[in-house]
Design a protein around this motif. Structure first.
Motif, PDB file in Angstrom:
ATOM      1  N   ASP A  60      -3.182 -15.133  11.703  1.00 47.11           N
ATOM      2  CA  ASP A  60      -1.748 -15.040  11.434  1.00 47.11           C
ATOM      3  C   ASP A  60      -1.404 -13.726  10.745  1.00 47.11           C
ATOM      4  OD1 ASP A  60      -1.007 -17.770  12.321  1.00 47.11           O
ATOM      5  OD2 ASP A  60      -2.297 -18.362  10.655  1.00 47.11           O
ATOM      6  N   THR A  61      -2.228 -13.352   9.772  1.00 45.48           N
ATOM      7  CA  THR A  61      -2.012 -12.109   9.049  1.00 45.48           C
ATOM      8  C   THR A  61      -3.313 -11.320   9.019  1.00 45.48           C
ATOM      9  OG1 THR A  61      -2.561 -13.038   6.877  1.00 45.48           O
ATOM     10  CG2 THR A  61      -0.243 -13.151   7.573  1.00 45.48           C
ATOM     11  N   ALA A  62      -3.173 -10.031   8.772  1.00 44.46           N
ATOM     12  CA  ALA A  62      -4.358  -9.178   8.632  1.00 44.46           C
ATOM     13  C   ALA A  62      -4.039  -8.085   7.623  1.00 44.46           C
ATOM     14  CB  ALA A  62      -4.768  -8.576   9.970  1.00 44.46           C
ATOM     15  N   CYS A  63      -5.094  -7.510   7.098  1.00 45.37           N
ATOM     16  CA  CYS A  63      -4.925  -6.413   6.147  1.00 45.37           C
ATOM     17  C   CYS A  63      -5.898  -5.309   6.514  1.00 45.37           C
ATOM     18  CB  CYS A  63      -5.186  -6.885   4.712  1.00 45.37           C
ATOM     19  SG  CYS A  63      -4.938  -5.595   3.467  1.00 45.37           S
ATOM     20  N   CYS A  64      -5.378  -4.119   6.676  1.00 38.28           N
ATOM     21  CA  CYS A  64      -6.214  -2.943   6.892  1.00 38.28           C
ATOM     22  C   CYS A  64      -6.420  -2.251   5.550  1.00 38.28           C
ATOM     23  CB  CYS A  64      -5.536  -1.993   7.880  1.00 38.28           C
ATOM     24  SG  CYS A  64      -6.320  -0.371   7.981  1.00 38.28           S
ATOM     25  N   ILE A  65      -7.672  -2.056   5.192  1.00 36.25           N
ATOM     26  CA  ILE A  65      -8.000  -1.303   3.971  1.00 36.25           C
ATOM     27  C   ILE A  65      -8.828  -0.099   4.393  1.00 36.25           C
ATOM     28  CG2 ILE A  65      -9.054  -1.359   1.679  1.00 36.25           C
ATOM     29  CD1 ILE A  65      -8.884  -4.368   1.713  1.00 36.25           C
ATOM     30  N   TYR A  66      -8.485   1.047   3.867  1.00 42.79           N
ATOM     31  CA  TYR A  66      -9.292   2.227   4.173  1.00 42.79           C
ATOM     32  C   TYR A  66     -10.592   2.195   3.364  1.00 42.79           C
ATOM     33  CZ  TYR A  66      -5.529   4.349   6.865  1.00 42.79           C
ATOM     34  OH  TYR A  66      -4.570   4.620   7.815  1.00 42.79           O
ATOM     35  N   PRO A  67     -11.654   2.766   3.908  1.00 43.09           N
ATOM     36  CA  PRO A  67     -12.944   2.727   3.222  1.00 43.09           C
ATOM     37  C   PRO A  67     -13.018   3.665   2.020  1.00 43.09           C
ATOM     38  CG  PRO A  67     -13.121   4.021   5.214  1.00 43.09           C
ATOM     39  CD  PRO A  67     -11.744   3.421   5.224  1.00 43.09           C
ATOM     40  N   THR A  68     -12.072   4.587   1.922  1.00 40.90           N
ATOM     41  CA  THR A  68     -12.031   5.519   0.781  1.00 40.90           C
ATOM     42  C   THR A  68     -10.858   5.151  -0.116  1.00 40.90           C
ATOM     43  OG1 THR A  68     -10.809   7.055   2.200  1.00 40.90           O
ATOM     44  CG2 THR A  68     -13.188   7.414   1.975  1.00 40.90           C
ATOM     45  N   ALA A  69     -10.855   3.902  -0.581  1.00 44.29           N
ATOM     46  CA  ALA A  69      -9.767   3.399  -1.428  1.00 44.29           C
ATOM     47  C   ALA A  69     -10.339   2.723  -2.665  1.00 44.29           C
ATOM     48  CB  ALA A  69      -8.897   2.426  -0.636  1.00 44.29           C
ATOM     49  N   PRO A  70     -11.013   3.489  -3.532  1.00 42.60           N
ATOM     50  CA  PRO A  70     -11.661   2.874  -4.693  1.00 42.60           C
ATOM     51  C   PRO A  70     -10.687   2.284  -5.706  1.00 42.60           C
ATOM     52  CG  PRO A  70     -11.739   5.261  -4.866  1.00 42.60           C
ATOM     53  CD  PRO A  70     -11.239   4.952  -3.488  1.00 42.60           C
ATOM     54  N   PHE A  71      -9.385   2.610  -5.578  1.00 46.96           N
ATOM     55  CA  PHE A  71      -8.406   2.089  -6.535  1.00 46.96           C
ATOM     56  C   PHE A  71      -7.779   0.772  -6.083  1.00 46.96           C
ATOM     57  CE2 PHE A  71      -8.495   6.738  -7.053  1.00 46.96           C
ATOM     58  CZ  PHE A  71      -8.845   6.827  -8.387  1.00 46.96           C
ATOM     59  N   ILE A  72      -8.124   0.299  -4.894  1.00 48.05           N
ATOM     60  CA  ILE A  72      -7.617  -0.999  -4.460  1.00 48.05           C
ATOM     61  C   ILE A  72      -8.342  -2.088  -5.244  1.00 48.05           C
ATOM     62  CG2 ILE A  72      -9.244  -1.481  -2.565  1.00 48.05           C
ATOM     63  CD1 ILE A  72      -5.417  -2.020  -2.520  1.00 48.05           C
ATOM     64  N   THR A  73      -7.632  -3.152  -5.574  1.00 45.81           N
ATOM     65  CA  THR A  73      -8.227  -4.243  -6.349  1.00 45.81           C
ATOM     66  C   THR A  73      -7.893  -5.580  -5.704  1.00 45.81           C
ATOM     67  OG1 THR A  73      -6.292  -4.551  -7.773  1.00 45.81           O
ATOM     68  CG2 THR A  73      -7.955  -2.937  -8.503  1.00 45.81           C
TER      69      THR A  73
END
Length: 231
Positions: free
Chosen positions: A100-113
């Motif tokens: 239903d939903t998806a999330c794309c996270i970049y591999p160079t995103a050390p500030f994502i929590t």
């Protein structure tokens, strides 16, 4: 409501060789994205899209899945993020799995929590008119008062704002390049991560850093160490 996390990590980075698995504060940088997604507890699967066997092995070491490899078409310099996401969603669909939903996270995103991801998910599902949520941050200096070069001489980009006070100009934001949460059906229809129904999840400048060259990398590590020393 089923949800998929897709971390996009090809192996062919030119400006920073092996960028997606380069050590960042003593850990492969992709590990931060994987760990945040797993810790959030909101995804049915956290997968890494790559064509690279070493990246795949490191991704699996940190708990992500690599159920299939990227095609040649989405592994080159000219494939964009949307191309990769569409390929992933179609491949899962061919295997009888739909989300239903998806999330794309970049591999160079050390500030994502994990907390940011949960908050983005909540923002998406709280509003029926919302199709996607993306991380964004404000420009530190108003772009309206920027300068451009004209035959070697500086001139105002928008002369009508040359005397404006910063506080009187509308705040302008830019993509923070970290994560994009979206409704799968709407995305497959529009084939765009940002639409007229995209909400911005605002993050402070201290938690944002483009990482396109070695100087960016150093600045990102300085910010990361500072934030964690103060937390």
């Amino acid at each position: 409501m089923s949800s998929l996390c897709i971390i996009t990590a090809r192996g062919g980075s030119k400006r920073i060789p092996r960028k997606n698995i380069k050590l960042f504060c003593d850990k492969p940088i992709i590990a931060y994205s994987i760990e945040a997604a797993l810790e959030s507890g909101i995804f049915d699967e956290v997968m890494v899209s790559t064509e690279d066997e070493e990246i795949a092995a490191i991704a699996c070491e940190y708990g992500a899945s690599v159920p299939f490899f990227r095609s040649q078409d989405t592994s080159g310099d000219h494939a964009d993020t949307e191309d990769v996401l569409i390929e992933v969603l179609k491949e899962f669909g061919a295997r009888g799995r739909r989300f239903d939903t998806a999330c794309c996270i970049y591999p160079t995103a050390p500030f994502i929590t994990a907390q940011k991801l949960r908050s983005m998910r909540d923002l998406l599902i709280a509003d029926d008119s919302c199709e996607s949520v993306m991380t964004a941050t404000s420009f530190s200096f108003p772009p309206q008062r920027g300068l451009v070069l004209n035959e070697g001489f500086g001139s105002w980009w928008q002369p009508e704002h040359s005397d404006a006070r910063s506080q009187d100009l509308p705040k302008i934001y830019h993509d923070a390049g970290q994560a994009y949460f979206f409704e799968v059906a709407a995305f497959l229809d529009s084939r765009a991560l940002m639409s007229a129904r995209t909400r911005l999840f605002i993050v402070p400048e201290t938690e944002v850093q483009d990482i396109d060259n070695e100087e960016d990398w150093i600045l990102a590590e300085i910010k990361y160490r500072y934030l964690h020393a103060c937390s």
